[in-house]
Scaffold this motif. Structure first.
Motif, PDB file in Angstrom:
ATOM      1  N   UNK A   1      37.249  19.879  29.087  1.00 13.84           N
ATOM      2  CA  UNK A   1      36.499  20.834  28.275  1.00 13.84           C
ATOM      3  C   UNK A   1      36.595  22.234  28.878  1.00 13.84           C
ATOM      4  N   UNK A   2      36.299  22.333  30.167  1.00 16.42           N
ATOM      5  CA  UNK A   2      36.318  23.653  30.803  1.00 16.42           C
ATOM      6  C   UNK A   2      37.699  24.304  30.688  1.00 16.42           C
ATOM      7  N   UNK A   3      38.750  23.580  31.099  1.00 15.42           N
ATOM      8  CA  UNK A   3      40.096  24.162  31.164  1.00 15.42           C
ATOM      9  C   UNK A   3      40.548  24.642  29.792  1.00 15.42           C
ATOM     10  N   UNK A   4      40.346  23.834  28.766  1.00 16.91           N
ATOM     11  CA  UNK A   4      40.881  24.175  27.451  1.00 16.91           C
ATOM     12  C   UNK A   4      40.055  25.216  26.710  1.00 16.91           C
ATOM     13  N   UNK A   5      38.768  25.358  27.064  1.00 15.59           N
ATOM     14  CA  UNK A   5      37.930  26.348  26.400  1.00 15.59           C
ATOM     15  C   UNK A   5      37.832  27.638  27.211  1.00 15.59           C
ATOM     16  N   UNK A   6      37.720  27.511  28.532  1.00 16.43           N
ATOM     17  CA  UNK A   6      37.418  28.668  29.374  1.00 16.43           C
ATOM     18  C   UNK A   6      38.526  28.950  30.401  1.00 16.43           C
ATOM     19  N   UNK A   7      39.542  28.083  30.455  1.00 10.20           N
ATOM     20  CA  UNK A   7      40.537  28.177  31.521  1.00 10.20           C
ATOM     21  C   UNK A   7      41.199  29.532  31.654  1.00 10.20           C
TER      22      UNK A   7
ATOM     23  N   UNK B   1      36.406  36.170  34.824  1.00 10.95           N
ATOM     24  CA  UNK B   1      35.056  36.323  34.313  1.00 10.95           C
ATOM     25  C   UNK B   1      34.130  35.238  34.870  1.00 10.95           C
ATOM     26  N   UNK B   2      34.644  34.004  34.956  1.00  9.26           N
ATOM     27  CA  UNK B   2      33.834  32.912  35.497  1.00  9.26           C
ATOM     28  C   UNK B   2      33.532  33.150  36.972  1.00  9.26           C
ATOM     29  N   UNK B   3      34.513  33.636  37.720  1.00 11.67           N
ATOM     30  CA  UNK B   3      34.284  33.952  39.124  1.00 11.67           C
ATOM     31  C   UNK B   3      33.187  35.007  39.279  1.00 11.67           C
ATOM     32  N   UNK B   4      33.175  35.997  38.402  1.00  8.46           N
ATOM     33  CA  UNK B   4      32.136  37.024  38.459  1.00  8.46           C
ATOM     34  C   UNK B   4      30.754  36.433  38.200  1.00  8.46           C
ATOM     35  N   UNK B   5      30.669  35.513  37.253  1.00  3.53           N
ATOM     36  CA  UNK B   5      29.392  34.865  36.960  1.00  3.53           C
ATOM     37  C   UNK B   5      28.938  34.016  38.139  1.00  3.53           C
ATOM     38  N   UNK B   6      29.866  33.289  38.746  1.00  2.00           N
ATOM     39  CA  UNK B   6      29.510  32.435  39.883  1.00  2.00           C
ATOM     40  C   UNK B   6      29.007  33.276  41.060  1.00  2.00           C
ATOM     41  N   UNK B   7      29.593  34.450  41.259  1.00  2.00           N
ATOM     42  CA  UNK B   7      29.138  35.324  42.344  1.00  2.00           C
ATOM     43  C   UNK B   7      27.711  35.806  42.090  1.00  2.00           C
ATOM     44  N   UNK B   8      27.405  36.117  40.849  1.00  2.00           N
ATOM     45  CA  UNK B   8      26.044  36.533  40.511  1.00  2.00           C
ATOM     46  C   UNK B   8      25.069  35.365  40.671  1.00  2.00           C
ATOM     47  N   UNK B   9      25.498  34.184  40.240  1.00  2.00           N
ATOM     48  CA  UNK B   9      24.620  33.008  40.302  1.00  2.00           C
ATOM     49  C   UNK B   9      24.379  32.542  41.724  1.00  2.00           C
ATOM     50  N   UNK B  10      25.284  32.898  42.645  1.00  2.00           N
ATOM     51  CA  UNK B  10      25.160  32.427  44.031  1.00  2.00           C
ATOM     52  C   UNK B  10      23.870  32.899  44.687  1.00  2.00           C
TER      53      UNK B  10
ATOM     54  N   UNK C   1      30.902  23.847  42.574  1.00  2.00           N
ATOM     55  CA  UNK C   1      32.154  23.908  43.316  1.00  2.00           C
ATOM     56  C   UNK C   1      33.358  23.561  42.465  1.00  2.00           C
ATOM     57  N   UNK C   2      33.189  22.603  41.562  1.00  2.00           N
ATOM     58  CA  UNK C   2      34.283  22.261  40.645  1.00  2.00           C
ATOM     59  C   UNK C   2      34.664  23.468  39.789  1.00  2.00           C
ATOM     60  N   UNK C   3      33.663  24.153  39.278  1.00  2.00           N
ATOM     61  CA  UNK C   3      33.942  25.322  38.448  1.00  2.00           C
ATOM     62  C   UNK C   3      34.549  26.463  39.264  1.00  2.00           C
ATOM     63  N   UNK C   4      34.172  26.547  40.519  1.00  2.00           N
ATOM     64  CA  UNK C   4      34.778  27.547  41.395  1.00  2.00           C
ATOM     65  C   UNK C   4      36.261  27.245  41.591  1.00  2.00           C
ATOM     66  N   UNK C   5      36.597  25.979  41.800  1.00  2.00           N
ATOM     67  CA  UNK C   5      37.998  25.573  41.956  1.00  2.00           C
ATOM     68  C   UNK C   5      38.789  25.835  40.688  1.00  2.00           C
ATOM     69  N   UNK C   6      38.264  25.397  39.563  1.00  2.00           N
ATOM     70  CA  UNK C   6      38.980  25.567  38.299  1.00  2.00           C
ATOM     71  C   UNK C   6      39.183  27.041  37.961  1.00  2.00           C
ATOM     72  N   UNK C   7      38.159  27.854  38.144  1.00  2.00           N
ATOM     73  CA  UNK C   7      38.236  29.253  37.727  1.00  2.00           C
ATOM     74  C   UNK C   7      39.037  30.127  38.695  1.00  2.00           C
TER      75      UNK C   7
ATOM     76  N   UNK D   1      50.727  28.879  29.790  1.00  2.00           N
ATOM     77  CA  UNK D   1      50.758  30.339  29.908  1.00  2.00           C
ATOM     78  C   UNK D   1      49.540  30.957  29.236  1.00  2.00           C
ATOM     79  N   UNK D   2      49.160  30.434  28.069  1.00  2.00           N
ATOM     80  CA  UNK D   2      48.007  30.961  27.344  1.00  2.00           C
ATOM     81  C   UNK D   2      46.709  30.750  28.119  1.00  2.00           C
ATOM     82  N   UNK D   3      46.672  29.701  28.956  1.00  2.00           N
ATOM     83  CA  UNK D   3      45.478  29.405  29.745  1.00  2.00           C
ATOM     84  C   UNK D   3      45.536  30.024  31.146  1.00  2.00           C
ATOM     85  N   UNK D   4      46.506  30.923  31.356  1.00  2.00           N
ATOM     86  CA  UNK D   4      46.601  31.670  32.620  1.00  2.00           C
ATOM     87  C   UNK D   4      46.866  30.750  33.811  1.00  2.00           C
ATOM     88  N   UNK D   5      47.583  29.652  33.580  1.00  2.00           N
ATOM     89  CA  UNK D   5      47.908  28.686  34.635  1.00  2.00           C
ATOM     90  C   UNK D   5      48.734  29.351  35.722  1.00  2.00           C
TER      91      UNK D   5
END
Length: 220
Positions: free
Chosen positions: A14-20, A25-34, A58-64, A149-153
């Protein structure tokens, strides 16, 4: 519940295909949430987290951050008559014979694209095997590369197996698409087949398998 067994694959998919694509942007949110005193995570989709929050965050940190979740080898093939599939199976067997534990293999023609994309984010090393089709890449593998490529892999190591009876072109075309992505390392020369793999090419396949293993050990 056993999250790793029952939910992790779906959470990753779900995460990779919707937000990957939006890792920055996810990293920025995680830094604020920390800096927040989080006591519970209540996702719109999936179970509520009341404990082990650091694990899920941590999983979301790895993926993002586009880091591999697992050090292992993912083999994905697109085969028209079965010869490319056979070569992919031989590669997986060669890796297993040499002690590689984390190996997964998928037929791109019969696996949902979202699962393939999620698995490519999961593993550190990927073997792409494709028949030549219309002087290019067999459609399921070509579509996968465009999806990635579209998912910034990025930040992965890839080995290539191509097949083409009279004019193998899929390897060159795969390299072209991979080179458009960020920090993709392509190992060695492409293993190039003409229909069924010949006995004389077993040594070439084993050489490529050894390159993958050497690089895998360097990454660990």
């Amino acid at each position: 519940m056993n999250f790793d067994r029952d939910w992790l694959d779906d959470a990753r998919r779900y995460y990779i295909n919707i937000v990957g694509k939006y890792g920055v942007q996810v990293q920025n949110v995680l830094k604020k949430a920390a800096g927040l005193p989080i006591g519970m995570i209540c996702p719109l989709h999936g179970p509520i987290w009341r404990q082990d929050l650091a694990y899920f965050i941590g999983k979301h940190d790895t993926w993002s951050s586009y880091r591999p979740e697992e050090e292992g080898v993912l083999v994905i093939y697109g085969s028209i008559y079965g010869h490319t599939a056979s070569a992919a199976e031989k590669m997986a067997a060669a890796l297993a014979d040499r002690g590689v534990k984390g190996i997964a293999m998928y037929d791109a023609s019969h696996t949902d694209a979202s699962q393939l994309v999620a698995e490519c984010f999961r593993y550190s090393h990927i073997v792409l095997a494709s028949s030549t089709y219309n002087a290019g890449i067999f459609t399921p593998i070509e579509n996968l590369l465009h999806d990635l490529k579209a998912h910034n892999w990025q930040n992965r190591t890839v080995a290539i197996i191509e097949n083409g009876t009279w004019a193998a072109q899929s390897g060159k075309a795969m390299r072209t698409l991979l080179e458009e992505m960020k920090n993709i390392t392509i190992l060695g020369e492409d293993l190039s087949l003409k229909s069924a793999m010949k006995e004389t090419q077993v040594e070439d396949l084993e050489f490529l398998a050894n390159l993958i293993i050497a690089n895998l050990h360097n990454e660990q």
